[in-house]
Write an enzyme that holds these catalytic residues in place. Structure first.
Site, PDB file in Angstrom:
ATOM      1  N   GLY A   7       0.722  -5.007   0.942  1.00  0.00           N
ATOM      2  CA  GLY A   7      -0.448  -5.056   0.064  1.00  0.00           C
ATOM      3  C   GLY A   7      -0.156  -5.738  -1.263  1.00  0.00           C
ATOM      4  CD  GLU A  59       1.805  -5.498   5.728  1.00  0.00           C
ATOM      5  OE1 GLU A  59       2.600  -6.405   6.062  1.00  0.00           O
ATOM      6  OE2 GLU A  59       1.072  -5.581   4.740  1.00  0.00           O
ATOM      7  CB  ALA A  80      -0.881  -0.021   1.242  1.00  0.00           C
ATOM      8  CD  GLU A  89      -2.165  -7.485   2.937  1.00  0.00           C
ATOM      9  OE1 GLU A  89      -1.935  -6.340   2.516  1.00  0.00           O
ATOM     10  OE2 GLU A  89      -2.602  -7.730   4.073  1.00  0.00           O
TER      11      GLU A  89
HETATM   12  N1  CAA Z   1       4.660   3.232  -0.615  1.00  0.00           N
HETATM   13  C1  CAA Z   1       5.078   4.393  -1.152  1.00  0.00           C
HETATM   14  N2  CAA Z   1       6.238   4.532  -1.797  1.00  0.00           N
HETATM   15  C2  CAA Z   1       7.024   3.441  -1.905  1.00  0.00           C
HETATM   16  C3  CAA Z   1       6.664   2.207  -1.369  1.00  0.00           C
HETATM   17  C4  CAA Z   1       5.413   2.114  -0.709  1.00  0.00           C
HETATM   18  N3  CAA Z   1       4.949   0.967  -0.202  1.00  0.00           N
HETATM   19  N4  CAA Z   1       7.659   1.318  -1.612  1.00  0.00           N
HETATM   20  C5  CAA Z   1       8.605   1.998  -2.292  1.00  0.00           C
HETATM   21  N5  CAA Z   1       8.230   3.271  -2.467  1.00  0.00           N
HETATM   22  C6  CAA Z   1       8.960   4.332  -3.146  1.00  0.00           C
HETATM   23  C7  CAA Z   1      10.124   4.837  -2.290  1.00  0.00           C
HETATM   24  O1  CAA Z   1       9.692   5.756  -1.322  1.00  0.00           O
HETATM   25  C8  CAA Z   1      11.015   5.428  -3.341  1.00  0.00           C
HETATM   26  O2  CAA Z   1      10.482   6.686  -3.694  1.00  0.00           O
HETATM   27  P1  CAA Z   1      11.453   7.989  -3.770  1.00  0.00           P
HETATM   28  O3  CAA Z   1      12.367   7.663  -4.940  1.00  0.00           O
HETATM   29  O4  CAA Z   1      10.514   9.102  -4.051  1.00  0.00           O
HETATM   30  O5  CAA Z   1      12.190   8.051  -2.483  1.00  0.00           O
HETATM   31  C9  CAA Z   1      10.813   4.500  -4.550  1.00  0.00           C
HETATM   32  O6  CAA Z   1       9.578   3.814  -4.315  1.00  0.00           O
HETATM   33  C10 CAA Z   1      11.901   3.466  -4.693  1.00  0.00           C
HETATM   34  O7  CAA Z   1      12.013   2.778  -3.461  1.00  0.00           O
HETATM   35  P2  CAA Z   1      13.421   2.528  -2.709  1.00  0.00           P
HETATM   36  O8  CAA Z   1      14.354   3.628  -3.002  1.00  0.00           O
HETATM   37  O9  CAA Z   1      13.120   2.247  -1.296  1.00  0.00           O
HETATM   38  O10 CAA Z   1      13.900   1.200  -3.501  1.00  0.00           O
HETATM   39  P3  CAA Z   1      14.847   0.051  -2.943  1.00  0.00           P
HETATM   40  O11 CAA Z   1      15.162  -0.805  -4.129  1.00  0.00           O
HETATM   41  O12 CAA Z   1      15.996   0.630  -2.189  1.00  0.00           O
HETATM   42  O13 CAA Z   1      13.984  -0.775  -1.898  1.00  0.00           O
HETATM   43  C11 CAA Z   1      11.961  -1.904  -1.139  1.00  0.00           C
HETATM   44  C12 CAA Z   1      12.869  -1.514  -2.338  1.00  0.00           C
HETATM   45  C13 CAA Z   1      12.694  -2.918  -0.265  1.00  0.00           C
HETATM   46  C14 CAA Z   1      10.726  -2.543  -1.737  1.00  0.00           C
HETATM   47  C15 CAA Z   1      11.622  -0.641  -0.320  1.00  0.00           C
HETATM   48  O14 CAA Z   1      11.153   0.365  -1.192  1.00  0.00           O
HETATM   49  C16 CAA Z   1      10.578  -0.870   0.740  1.00  0.00           C
HETATM   50  O15 CAA Z   1      10.874  -1.411   1.777  1.00  0.00           O
HETATM   51  N6  CAA Z   1       9.317  -0.447   0.451  1.00  0.00           N
HETATM   52  C17 CAA Z   1       8.227  -0.516   1.427  1.00  0.00           C
HETATM   53  C18 CAA Z   1       7.710  -1.929   1.539  1.00  0.00           C
HETATM   54  C19 CAA Z   1       6.612  -1.986   2.575  1.00  0.00           C
HETATM   55  O16 CAA Z   1       6.817  -1.685   3.734  1.00  0.00           O
HETATM   56  N7  CAA Z   1       5.412  -2.399   2.148  1.00  0.00           N
HETATM   57  C20 CAA Z   1       4.252  -2.493   3.035  1.00  0.00           C
HETATM   58  C21 CAA Z   1       3.428  -1.241   2.932  1.00  0.00           C
HETATM   59  S1  CAA Z   1       2.132  -1.213   4.151  1.00  0.00           S
HETATM   60  C22 CAA Z   1       0.896  -2.160   3.473  1.00  0.00           C
HETATM   61  O17 CAA Z   1       0.986  -2.681   2.394  1.00  0.00           O
HETATM   62  C23 CAA Z   1      -0.335  -2.295   4.326  1.00  0.00           C
HETATM   63  C24 CAA Z   1      -1.305  -3.333   3.851  1.00  0.00           C
HETATM   64  O18 CAA Z   1      -1.349  -4.432   4.340  1.00  0.00           O
HETATM   65  C25 CAA Z   1      -2.302  -3.007   2.857  1.00  0.00           C
END
Ligand code: CAA
Length: 297
Positions: free
Chosen positions: A148, A171, A105, A151
């Site tokens: 998400g 999460e 998400a 999911e």
């Molecule tokens: N939401 C918003 N933006 C996101 C995102 C997310 N879930 N995941 C990545 N991005 C964005 C980053 O902020 C970044 O944007 P900027 O360039 O503007 O800074 C861009 O995508 C590239 O990401 P990274 O620089 O972090 O890329 P990476 O290769 O170094 O890492 C990753 C990749 C490990 C996937 C890392 O981006 C990450 O950990 N993302 C979050 C994953 C996460 O926590 N997901 C769960 C979300 S909560 C949820 O989903 C609730 C639910 O149950 C519905």
């Protein structure tokens, strides 16, 4: 944008000649592609397969690793509605990019939300649209399928993965818990211990482990993944859409009912197939040693 321009030029070329029936078909398809290109900002939509009977939806927010913002999920719902109403389409493939199926998400969109906004507004309730799709959906997962994203993949009926895919429910690292089925569908898919380990540590598992655990049914080299999913989707789409929908409903019901109730439900649906033309055609074709010609009735 480039796609839209290409489609518009093709439409003008066809219109300036006297189009044949086949060209009129091309024109219609071009027009639909053009409409779809303009309509969606976060997904790409097209029809694939020799008979154009597979709906392909590609999540397309590369800069945010396909984070599932509200607009994207609404577009996904619209695209699913369109394929659901398209009599040509028998199965849908949902994919992302080679780097990310979806990184979850949209955290930036969620960051400022309060309890009353999420509870009162039914936050993420509409995500369930995917799980209630009548036509089967195959998730083709390359790269990250996190939170998400994992999911959404689990809402699909079959998951194929690329060799470098990574699945996780991180999460807990954000001070929250999975909110779109991660604590419910994951244990049903891979068992309590593995699901608990993933949800409580936030650790990812790779494609090989996901296949071993039963989350994924097949693993492919990344470049071959979407074609493999489309091939399976074409096979599903070649069957009666009516019977496929009944079969899907019966399998999904197994998650909701006790074994006895489920067996009863299955028997009723099985009996109901005998009220269809396609059941009669399928068995008659077998007896007459010819391919079945299903009409979805
Ligand atoms: N939401 C918003 N933006 C996101 C995102 C997310 N879930 N995941 C990545 N991005 C964005 C980053 O902020 C970044 O944007 P900027 O360039 O503007 O800074 C861009 O995508 C590239 O990401 P990274 O620089 O972090 O890329 P990476 O290769 O170094 O890492 C990753 C990749 C490990 C996937 C890392 O981006 C990450 O950990 N993302 C979050 C994953 C996460 O926590 N997901 C769960 C979300 S909560 C949820 O989903 C609730 C639910 O149950 C519905």
């Amino acid at each position: 944008m480039a796609g839209a321009v290409r489609n518009i030029s093709k439409i003008s070329r066809l219109l300036s000649s006297s189009p044949s029936t086949q060209q009129l078909g091309d024109l219609q398809r071009c027009f639909l592609r053009c409409m779809s290109t303009g309509k969606f900002e976060n997904i790409l939509v097209e029809k694939r397969g020799e008979k154009k009977n597979v709906g392909l939806i590609q999540l397309n927010r590369p800069k945010a690793l396909n984070a599932l913002c509200d607009a994207l999920m609404k577009e996904l719902g619209t695209a699913l509605d369109e394929f659901e109403n398209d009599p040509e389409v028998g199965c849908v493939v949902l994919t992302g990019s080679e780097k990310a199926f979806a990184a979850g998400a949209d955290i930036k969109e969620m960051q400022g939300l309060t309890f009353s906004q999420t509870f009162g507004g039914g936050f993420l309730n509409h995500w369930n649209r995917l799980a209630s799709n009548k036509k089967p959906v195959i998730a083709a997962v390359n790269g990250f399928a996190l939170g998400g994203g994992c999911e959404v993949a689990m809402m699909c009926d079959i998951i194929y993965a690329g060799e470098k895919a990574k699945f996780g429910q991180p999460e807990i690292l954000l001070g929250t818990i999975p909110g779109a089925g991660g604590t419910q569908r994951l244990p049903r898919a891979i068992g309590k211990s593995k699901a608990m380990e993933m949800a409580l540590t936030g650790d990812m598992i790779n494609a090989a482990d996901a296949e071993k655990a039963g989350l994924v049914s097949k693993v492919f080299p990344p470049g071959e993944l979407v074609d493999a999913a489309v091939k399976t989707a074409e096979k599903i789409a070649s069957h009666s859409k009516l019977i496929v929908a009944m079969c899907k409903e019966s399998v999904n019901t197994s998650y909701e009912l006790t074994l006895n109730e489920g067996m009863h439900f299955e028997k009723r649906i099985f009996h109901a197939t005998f009220a269809t033309k396609d059941r009669k055609e399928g068995m008659t074709a077998f007896v007459e040693k010819r391919p079945a010609n299903f009409t979805d009735e």
